[in-house]
Design a protein around this motif. Sequence first.
Motif, short mmCIF file in Angstrom:
data_model
loop_
_atom_site.label_atom_id
_atom_site.label_comp_id
_atom_site.label_asym_id
_atom_site.label_seq_id
_atom_site.Cartn_x
_atom_site.Cartn_y
_atom_site.Cartn_z
N ASP A 175 -5.30 23.92 5.69
CA ASP A 175 -5.40 22.79 6.61
C ASP A 175 -6.80 22.63 6.86
O ASP A 175 -7.30 23.52 7.60
N ARG A 176 -7.41 21.55 6.47
CA ARG A 176 -8.81 21.28 6.79
C ARG A 176 -8.90 21.17 8.45
O ARG A 176 -10.05 21.78 9.11
N THR A 177 -8.13 20.24 9.00
CA THR A 177 -8.20 20.36 10.46
C THR A 177 -8.07 21.61 11.39
O THR A 177 -8.95 21.76 12.18
N LYS A 178 -7.11 22.24 10.75
CA LYS A 178 -6.75 23.49 11.48
C LYS A 178 -8.22 24.62 11.42
O LYS A 178 -8.48 25.40 12.23
N THR A 179 -8.49 24.56 10.06
CA THR A 179 -9.74 25.38 9.86
C THR A 179 -11.16 24.98 10.55
O THR A 179 -11.65 25.81 11.26
N LEU A 180 -11.19 23.61 10.73
CA LEU A 180 -12.44 23.10 11.60
C LEU A 180 -11.90 23.45 12.96
O LEU A 180 -13.06 24.04 13.54
N HIS A 181 -10.92 23.43 13.64
CA HIS A 181 -10.69 23.79 15.02
C HIS A 181 -11.11 25.31 15.05
O HIS A 181 -11.59 25.65 16.15
N GLY A 182 -10.65 26.10 14.12
CA GLY A 182 -10.81 27.50 14.26
C GLY A 182 -12.37 27.85 14.36
O GLY A 182 -12.67 28.89 15.01
N ILE A 183 -13.16 27.23 13.34
CA ILE A 183 -14.38 27.52 13.33
C ILE A 183 -15.13 27.07 14.64
O ILE A 183 -16.05 27.67 14.96
N LEU A 184 -14.79 25.90 15.17
CA LEU A 184 -15.42 25.55 16.52
C LEU A 184 -15.23 26.52 17.65
O LEU A 184 -16.13 26.68 18.48
N THR A 185 -13.83 27.09 17.76
CA THR A 185 -13.35 27.82 18.73
C THR A 185 -14.42 29.05 18.64
O THR A 185 -14.76 29.63 19.59
N ALA A 186 -14.54 29.69 17.36
CA ALA A 186 -15.11 30.76 17.18
C ALA A 186 -16.79 30.64 17.53
O ALA A 186 -17.26 31.37 18.21
N LEU A 187 -17.27 29.47 17.11
CA LEU A 187 -18.78 29.22 17.66
C LEU A 187 -18.91 29.29 19.10
O LEU A 187 -19.89 29.59 19.69
N ILE A 188 -17.93 28.64 19.84
CA ILE A 188 -17.87 28.47 21.23
C ILE A 188 -18.23 30.14 21.72
O ILE A 188 -18.90 30.42 22.90
N LYS A 189 -17.26 30.79 21.06
CA LYS A 189 -17.09 32.28 21.68
C LYS A 189 -18.62 32.90 21.19
O LYS A 189 -19.08 33.93 22.22
N TRP A 190 -18.96 32.85 19.95
CA TRP A 190 -20.18 33.74 19.74
C TRP A 190 -21.57 33.19 20.39
O TRP A 190 -22.31 33.79 20.39
N ARG A 191 -21.44 31.81 20.53
CA ARG A 191 -22.60 31.53 21.25
C ARG A 191 -22.82 31.81 22.66
O ARG A 191 -24.18 32.01 22.92
N LYS A 192 -22.14 32.52 23.25
CA LYS A 192 -22.11 33.28 24.62
C LYS A 192 -22.90 34.47 24.32
O LYS A 192 -23.57 34.99 25.25
N VAL A 193 -23.01 35.10 23.03
CA VAL A 193 -23.88 36.32 22.78
C VAL A 193 -24.84 36.19 21.85
O VAL A 193 -25.27 37.19 21.55
N LEU A 194 -25.39 35.14 21.77
CA LEU A 194 -26.34 34.65 20.85
C LEU A 194 -27.51 35.73 21.14
O LEU A 194 -28.40 35.63 22.09
N GLY A 195 -28.06 36.33 20.08
CA GLY A 195 -29.08 37.39 20.36
C GLY A 195 -29.04 38.69 20.74
O GLY A 195 -29.91 39.46 21.02
N LYS A 196 -27.73 38.74 21.24
CA LYS A 196 -27.37 40.21 22.03
C LYS A 196 -27.10 41.20 20.94
O LYS A 196 -26.75 40.94 19.76
N ALA A 197 -27.26 42.44 21.59
CA ALA A 197 -26.98 43.49 20.58
C ALA A 197 -25.49 43.43 20.20
O ALA A 197 -25.38 43.92 18.87
#
Length: 257
Positions: A175-197
């Motif tokens: 499902d494209r919509t579910k996939t999109l939601h999952g990608i955005l959720t993961a982006l929010i999570k990883w953005r918090k540690v951008l550039g960190k070890a």
Amino acid sequence: MNQEILKTALQDLPLGGFRYYEQVGSTNDIALNWIEEGGQDFSLVVANEQISGRGRSGRSWQTPPDSALALSLLLLPNSTETKNISYFTGLCALALVDALKALYNLKAEIKWPNDILIEEKKVAGILVEASWEGDKAKGIVLGIGVNILNTAVPNSNDLHFPASSLEEALGQKVDRTKTLHGILTALIKWRKVLGKAEMVAAWNENLAFRGKQVEVRREAGQVIRGALLGVNRDGSLHLDSAESIHFGDVHLRPIGL
Ligand code: ATP
Ligand code: BTN
């Protein structure tokens, strides 16, 4: 997938704005223009079809209708993110790997710097672009293309690297919509540690061809061969024969392909 379905499905996410197109040139162009028009942080552009989607160095990225995800996320980087701007491609790559694991238990890997592979076939690509004011990034655009159905995969004559789709990898409907939601959720999570070890460690854990013999080709025709050791702390690539290869226009291949 249509504007209303997407709007409803994404309503729990902190989107700064949302634009949906049935057909567009490139979602990255829409998002880059949106920066100039005063677009807010975490604004999303999604298209059902792109007629001039692009990859790095002006190469084309195909997004036929109804078969893929083509999205661009506009970010207004804070001062720490501005210093770490070169990590955003890795950030998108990690978010994609993370989302595919969480949603479908798919094992995806990162072909440094900007491709996502499943079983050594490209299923997604990333193109990060920025709008500059002098040497300051006013805004950046995270462009992500994901092949959902096999009809998204270009004819093999048009490919430099083997490609596939999520449905082919999974053997069931995606499902494209579910996939999109999952990608955005993961982006929010990883953005918090951008550039960190922590981010660089996760990047290394999910890197394709680690320990294998690869070659890195530069546009100028130069080829570097060696065993791929990993990503350095600054995001450059480490081969046993070359300590640090930076993004630029390089093509990574396992030897023999
Ligand atoms: P490579 O290492 O394969 O050269 P790249 O990341 O350097 O990849 P890009 O410019 O990022 O190259 O990607 C563009 C290339 O991706 C195109 O030249 C084409 O071969 C391939 N491509 C285009 N559309 C798709 C698609 N939907 N799925 C997979 N590959 C695609
Ligand atoms: C790559 O070639 O690997 C990068 C492809 C990036 C494609 C995405 S699709 C959404 C966004 N709009 C574009 O024109 N390109 C990116």
